[in-house]
Enzyme design. Structure first.
Site, PDB file in Angstrom:
ATOM      1  N   SER A   6       1.122  -1.262  -0.025  1.00 11.65           N
ATOM      2  CA  SER A   6       0.143   0.320  -0.200  1.00 11.65           C
ATOM      3  C   SER A   6       0.393   1.069  -0.161  1.00 11.65           C
ATOM      4  O   SER A   6       2.081   1.074   0.766  1.00 11.65           O
ATOM      5  CB  SER A   6      -0.561  -0.303   0.963  1.00 11.65           C
ATOM      6  OG  SER A   6      -0.908   1.638   1.469  1.00 11.65           O
ATOM      7  N   GLU A  38      -7.653 -10.287  -6.467  1.00 13.94           N
ATOM      8  CA  GLU A  38      -8.451  -9.015  -6.868  1.00 13.94           C
ATOM      9  C   GLU A  38      -8.973  -8.851  -8.334  1.00 13.94           C
ATOM     10  O   GLU A  38      -9.491  -8.385  -8.921  1.00 13.94           O
ATOM     11  CB  GLU A  38      -8.232  -8.285  -6.026  1.00 13.94           C
ATOM     12  CG  GLU A  38      -8.398  -9.031  -4.601  1.00 13.94           C
ATOM     13  CD  GLU A  38      -8.530  -7.093  -3.532  1.00 13.94           C
ATOM     14  OE1 GLU A  38      -8.533  -7.275  -2.825  1.00 13.94           O
ATOM     15  OE2 GLU A  38      -6.769  -6.667  -3.743  1.00 13.94           O
ATOM     16  N   LYS A  95       0.786  -3.557   4.529  1.00 14.83           N
ATOM     17  CA  LYS A  95      -0.017  -3.915   3.801  1.00 14.83           C
ATOM     18  C   LYS A  95       0.601  -5.138   2.883  1.00 14.83           C
ATOM     19  O   LYS A  95       1.620  -4.894   2.054  1.00 14.83           O
ATOM     20  CB  LYS A  95      -1.323  -2.682   2.940  1.00 14.83           C
ATOM     21  CG  LYS A  95      -2.401  -2.608   4.388  1.00 14.83           C
ATOM     22  CD  LYS A  95      -3.226  -2.949   4.486  1.00 14.83           C
ATOM     23  CE  LYS A  95      -3.637  -3.348   3.728  1.00 14.83           C
ATOM     24  NZ  LYS A  95      -5.080  -3.031   2.815  1.00 14.83           N
TER      25      LYS A  95
END
Ligand code: ARG
Length: 457
Positions: free
Chosen positions: A278, A291, A284
């Site tokens: 991130s 996804e 993260k």
């Protein structure tokens, strides 16, 4: 702007914007190889039938070879002002070899030409995608082989239901992929029909040898109705549908990988090479590949709808609407081609946390059905057994423990039929191991399914 090859009956040139609107070369240029191979086969046949001379044949063949070489090598790039790749190559051929080039299109229309080119192109694509499916299929099988005894919860409604193994869970996707491969095989068989010789719609008066062209290009049959042949895009739609269904499967698998890699599940850890960070949150590690696959399924479904809607209500035979088939199917093909290696790599490289899976299976009363089945074996009617097992679950919930943590006396308070052997009966390994019916999760059963799946393709 080069003049189109059909200017004869026109008094003035095409409006610039209409030219851009009408043109397909920006997206059909990728068919150049198939277009040239089709033209070569057509040329051989025209000469064999005495429709063009040997000299013309040689000149055309030589010219097409050079064009192919030059396009492969990037020395010749499609002219964006040419209407489509078919016109571009024919005009370029004529520029290079003169009048012989003008004889190439004898007994042919762009309508049967594009139907041919697209079949040739998608035939290769199907082989390539099939390889990609197989790689994913085999990756799943080989991971499953290592996890025949890895107990995990099976879910319904995303609630822990009954224990299964990771092997059994992954093999569910292997079955989906087997159908995906079968669907590709089915549609490629139906696509294996050579349309050239159908002309614009009504065949042609030249004595073409259609079987010879089919033979040269490796088709096993020729089309039997010229009007259908130039206006059929079933093969495009079938491929789009097959790819859409594959994306449904890929998306479901990815959804599970996303859940499993969350800290809440922590069943797997994705490899750094297949995850992203991130820009703001330093800790993260995101499952972007999974996804994106889930997200990209949308465009593949959309392309199928585009194609169905585009074809719906078209009168026979060719209509320009059909030029819209290419962007849709190419996008589906490109998307699946991108997705396959990324997804296979993601799965190959992920770490599996078998302890977390076992803990989750042990914690969710996944053996409550087996406790009921145990009582049935002792002669208790199933409905009563279900009730007793449910009451024991309730009792455990209050004490925050699992069924297997209860003492024999605690259990006996709910049913006098419960004996010491209950602990073996509700051990998760045994719950799974007893489910040996074909299709079940018992290790030996899954091993048999695995062997069958390995031998399938
Ligand atoms: N670019 C056209 C297509 O993709 C080729 C066929 C054009 N035929 C015609 N009669 N305009 O469909």
């Amino acid at each position: 702007m080069p003049l189109p090859l059909w200017t004869g009956r026109f008094r003035k040139g095409l409006d610039r914007q209409v030219n851009a609107y009408n043109a397909s070369i920006s997206f059909d240029a990728r068919l150049y190889r198939q277009d040239i191979l089709g033209s070569m086969a057509h040329t051989t046949m025209l000469a064999g039938q005495g429709i063009i001379s040997k000299e013309d044949e040689n000149a055309i063949r030589q010219g097409l070879h050079e064009i192919l070489d030059d396009m492969d090598g990037g020395r010749l790039v499609p002219d964006p002002d040419a209407e489509d790749i078919h016109m571009f190559i024919e005009a370029e051929l004529t520029r290079r070899v003169g009048d012989a080039g003008k004889r190439l299109h004898t007994g042919r229309s762009r309508n049967d030409q594009v139907a041919l080119d697209l079949r040739l192109y998608l035939r290769d694509v199907c082989l390539e995608i099939r390889e990609g499916y197989l790689a994913l299929y085999q990756t799943l099988i080989s991971i499953a082989r290592q996890h025949l005894h890895t107990i995990m919860p099976g879910y319904t409604h995303l609630q822990r239901a009954q224990p299964v193994t990771l092997a059994h869970h992954l093999m569910a996707y292997v079955e989906m992929l087997a159908r995906d491969i079968g669907r590709l095989d089915d549609m490629t068989r139906r696509m294996d029909v050579m349309p050239l010789g159908s002309g614009a719609l009504a065949g042609t008066t030249y004595p073409l040898d259609r079987e010879q062209v089919a033979g040269i290009l490796g088709f096993s049959a020729i089309s039997l109705n010229s009007m259908d042949a130039v206006s059929d895009r079933d093969f495009v739609i079938e491929l789009a549908a097959a790819l859409a269904l594959f994306m449904v499967h890929a998306s479901r698998l990815c959804e599970e990988l996303i859940l499993w890699s969350s800290q809440e599940y922590a069943f797997i850890e994705l490899d750094d090479a297949y995850s992203t960070g991130s820009s703001i949150m330093p800790q993260k590690k995101n499952p972007d590949v999974a996804e994106l696959t889930r997200g990209k399924s949308g465009r593949v479904f959309g392309n199928l709808m585009t194609l169905l809607t585009m074809m719906k209500g078209l009168p026979l035979a060719y209509n320009k609407d059909m030029q819209e088939d290419k962007e849709a199917i190419f996008d589906s093909v490109d998307t699946v081609r991108l997705c396959l290696p990324a997804l296979t790599g993601l799965i190959e490289s992920m770490k599996i946390n078998t302890n977390r899976m076992a803990e989750a299976a042990a914690g969710g009363f996944t053996n409550a059905t087996d406790l009921a089945d145990y009582l049935v074996l002792k002669g208790v009617p199933f409905r009563n057994a279900h009730e007793v097992s449910g009451q024991l679950v309730r009792f455990c919930l209050d004490r925050q423990c699992a069924l297997q943590d209860l003492t024999l006396d605690e259990m006996k308070a709910y049913s006098r039929f419960i004996e010491e052997d209950v602990y073996e009966a509700i051990r998760l390994e045994n719950c799974v191991g007893r489910r040996r019916l074909p299709g079940g999760p018992a290790p030996e059963t899954v091993l048999a399914a695995l062997d069958q799946a390995s031998a399938r393709f």
